[in-house]
Motif scaffolding. Sequence first.
Motif, short mmCIF file in Angstrom:
data_model
loop_
_atom_site.label_atom_id
_atom_site.label_comp_id
_atom_site.label_asym_id
_atom_site.label_seq_id
_atom_site.Cartn_x
_atom_site.Cartn_y
_atom_site.Cartn_z
N LEU A 9 0.85 -1.19 0.00
CA LEU A 9 0.00 0.00 0.00
C LEU A 9 0.88 1.23 0.00
CD1 LEU A 9 -2.54 -1.17 2.72
CD2 LEU A 9 -2.85 -1.22 0.26
N VAL A 10 0.63 2.12 -0.95
CA VAL A 10 1.34 3.39 -1.01
C VAL A 10 0.32 4.53 -0.92
CG1 VAL A 10 3.20 2.42 -2.43
CG2 VAL A 10 1.30 3.61 -3.56
N GLY A 11 0.82 5.73 -0.62
CA GLY A 11 -0.07 6.89 -0.53
C GLY A 11 0.38 7.79 0.59
N PRO A 12 -0.25 8.97 0.68
CA PRO A 12 0.24 9.99 1.61
C PRO A 12 -0.13 9.71 3.07
CG PRO A 12 -1.72 10.77 0.51
CD PRO A 12 -1.38 9.45 -0.13
N MET A 13 0.47 10.47 3.96
CA MET A 13 0.18 10.37 5.39
C MET A 13 -1.31 10.55 5.64
SD MET A 13 3.32 12.56 7.08
CE MET A 13 3.72 13.70 5.75
N GLY A 14 -1.88 9.63 6.39
CA GLY A 14 -3.30 9.72 6.72
C GLY A 14 -4.23 9.14 5.67
N ALA A 15 -3.69 8.56 4.61
CA ALA A 15 -4.57 7.95 3.60
C ALA A 15 -5.23 6.68 4.15
CB ALA A 15 -3.79 7.62 2.34
N ARG A 60 15.51 7.67 5.41
CA ARG A 60 15.26 7.08 4.07
C ARG A 60 16.15 5.86 3.81
NH1 ARG A 60 10.39 8.70 3.50
NH2 ARG A 60 10.17 10.96 3.56
N LYS A 61 17.38 5.91 4.30
CA LYS A 61 18.27 4.74 4.12
C LYS A 61 17.70 3.53 4.87
CE LYS A 61 22.70 6.87 3.15
NZ LYS A 61 23.49 7.86 3.91
N ARG A 62 17.28 3.77 6.10
CA ARG A 62 16.68 2.68 6.89
C ARG A 62 15.42 2.16 6.20
NH1 ARG A 62 18.51 2.10 12.07
NH2 ARG A 62 19.88 3.74 12.84
N GLU A 63 14.66 3.09 5.62
CA GLU A 63 13.39 2.71 4.96
C GLU A 63 13.66 1.78 3.77
OE1 GLU A 63 11.10 5.99 3.03
OE2 GLU A 63 9.42 5.22 4.19
N THR A 64 14.64 2.15 2.95
CA THR A 64 14.97 1.33 1.76
C THR A 64 15.41 -0.07 2.18
OG1 THR A 64 15.54 3.25 0.44
CG2 THR A 64 16.55 1.17 -0.22
N GLN A 65 16.27 -0.11 3.21
CA GLN A 65 16.77 -1.41 3.69
C GLN A 65 15.63 -2.28 4.23
OE1 GLN A 65 19.78 -0.53 6.53
NE2 GLN A 65 20.76 -2.54 6.34
N THR A 66 14.74 -1.67 4.99
CA THR A 66 13.64 -2.42 5.62
C THR A 66 12.65 -2.92 4.57
OG1 THR A 66 13.90 -1.08 7.61
CG2 THR A 66 11.79 -2.22 7.35
N ILE A 67 12.30 -2.07 3.62
CA ILE A 67 11.35 -2.49 2.58
C ILE A 67 11.94 -3.65 1.77
CG2 ILE A 67 10.31 -1.74 0.38
CD1 ILE A 67 9.79 0.98 1.75
N ALA A 68 13.22 -3.55 1.43
CA ALA A 68 13.86 -4.63 0.65
C ALA A 68 13.85 -5.93 1.44
CB ALA A 68 15.29 -4.24 0.29
N GLU A 69 14.19 -5.84 2.71
CA GLU A 69 14.23 -7.03 3.56
C GLU A 69 12.86 -7.70 3.62
OE1 GLU A 69 15.15 -7.32 8.10
OE2 GLU A 69 16.65 -6.03 7.14
N LEU A 70 11.82 -6.91 3.81
CA LEU A 70 10.47 -7.48 3.93
C LEU A 70 10.01 -8.10 2.62
CD1 LEU A 70 8.79 -4.68 6.09
CD2 LEU A 70 9.33 -7.01 6.83
N MET A 79 2.02 -5.14 3.01
CA MET A 79 2.89 -4.14 3.63
C MET A 79 2.36 -2.73 3.40
SD MET A 79 6.98 -3.40 3.25
CE MET A 79 6.98 -3.01 1.53
N ALA A 80 2.22 -1.99 4.49
CA ALA A 80 1.95 -0.55 4.40
C ALA A 80 3.29 0.15 4.38
CB ALA A 80 1.14 -0.10 5.61
N THR A 81 3.47 1.11 3.47
CA THR A 81 4.73 1.85 3.41
C THR A 81 4.53 3.25 3.99
OG1 THR A 81 4.15 2.56 1.17
CG2 THR A 81 5.60 0.65 1.37
N GLY A 82 5.61 3.90 4.35
CA GLY A 82 5.55 5.29 4.76
C GLY A 82 5.21 6.16 3.55
#
Length: 173
Positions: A9-15, A60-70, A79-82
């Motif tokens: 799931l992608v989209g803005p804060m509060g979507a 953002r670095k942590r985010e990229t690493q975490t998304i890839a790992e999952l 998965m909901a993303t930031g």
Amino acid sequence: MHYNHTIVLVGPMGAGKSTIGRLLATELGLNFFDSDREIEARCGANIPWIFDKEGEEGFRKRETQTIAELLEAPDNIVMATGGGAILKPENRDIIGKYSTVIYLHTTVAQQLQRTAKDKNRPLLQTENPEAVLKALFEVRDPLYREAADIIVNTDRQSPKSVVRTIMKKLNSL
Ligand SMILES: Nc1ncnc2c1ncn2[C@@H]1O[C@H](COP(=O)(O)OP(=O)(O)OP(=O)(O)O)[C@@H](O)[C@H]1O
Ligand SMILES: O=C(O)C1=C[C@@H](O)[C@@H](O)[C@H](O)C1
Ligand SMILES: [Mg+2]
């Protein structure tokens, strides 16, 4: 069913990505992950602390690493993303490779209401969160659209009803 069974799931804060992601995972019988919460768990600190100590770039670095790992793990997941995960080309590539992407769309007015009480979003701790949300929307909306297999408006629908809409759209992919 002809879609990739891992759902992002992608989209803005509060979507509603975190709220709807959890419900959708239950509906599909899959485990649910929220990249924001996973980043916090791996770091042992909350998002405001990470932004404060490491800046947005550190987050953002942590985010990229975490998304890839999952997404590289073998199981299908929801998965909901930031809200800003869509910014990095490497995130877009990996999300596109491993998942069916759902863009949860809403208005800035709704975003403001839904995020008003929560202090866990550093980008909104400002005098004028509405202006920030508008500026982020201008940059990110085309990126969310480009990445999406499905777009759903969450404005005037309850979370349950959004999940029903998503299920219908998934089943007709
Ligand atoms: N369809 C909806 N109708 C009404 N309220 C909603 C809906 N979806 C979410 N909400 C409420 O809006 C708030 C924000 O939702 P949520 O945390 O799921 O958004 P998010 O997209 O994950 O945001 P972020 O990107 O900041 O993590 C929550 O309080 C949630 O209960
Ligand atoms: O829109 C954004 O850039 C963000 C959204 C949140 O989900 C968090 O990932 C963080 O607060 C940054
Ligand atoms: Mg969330």
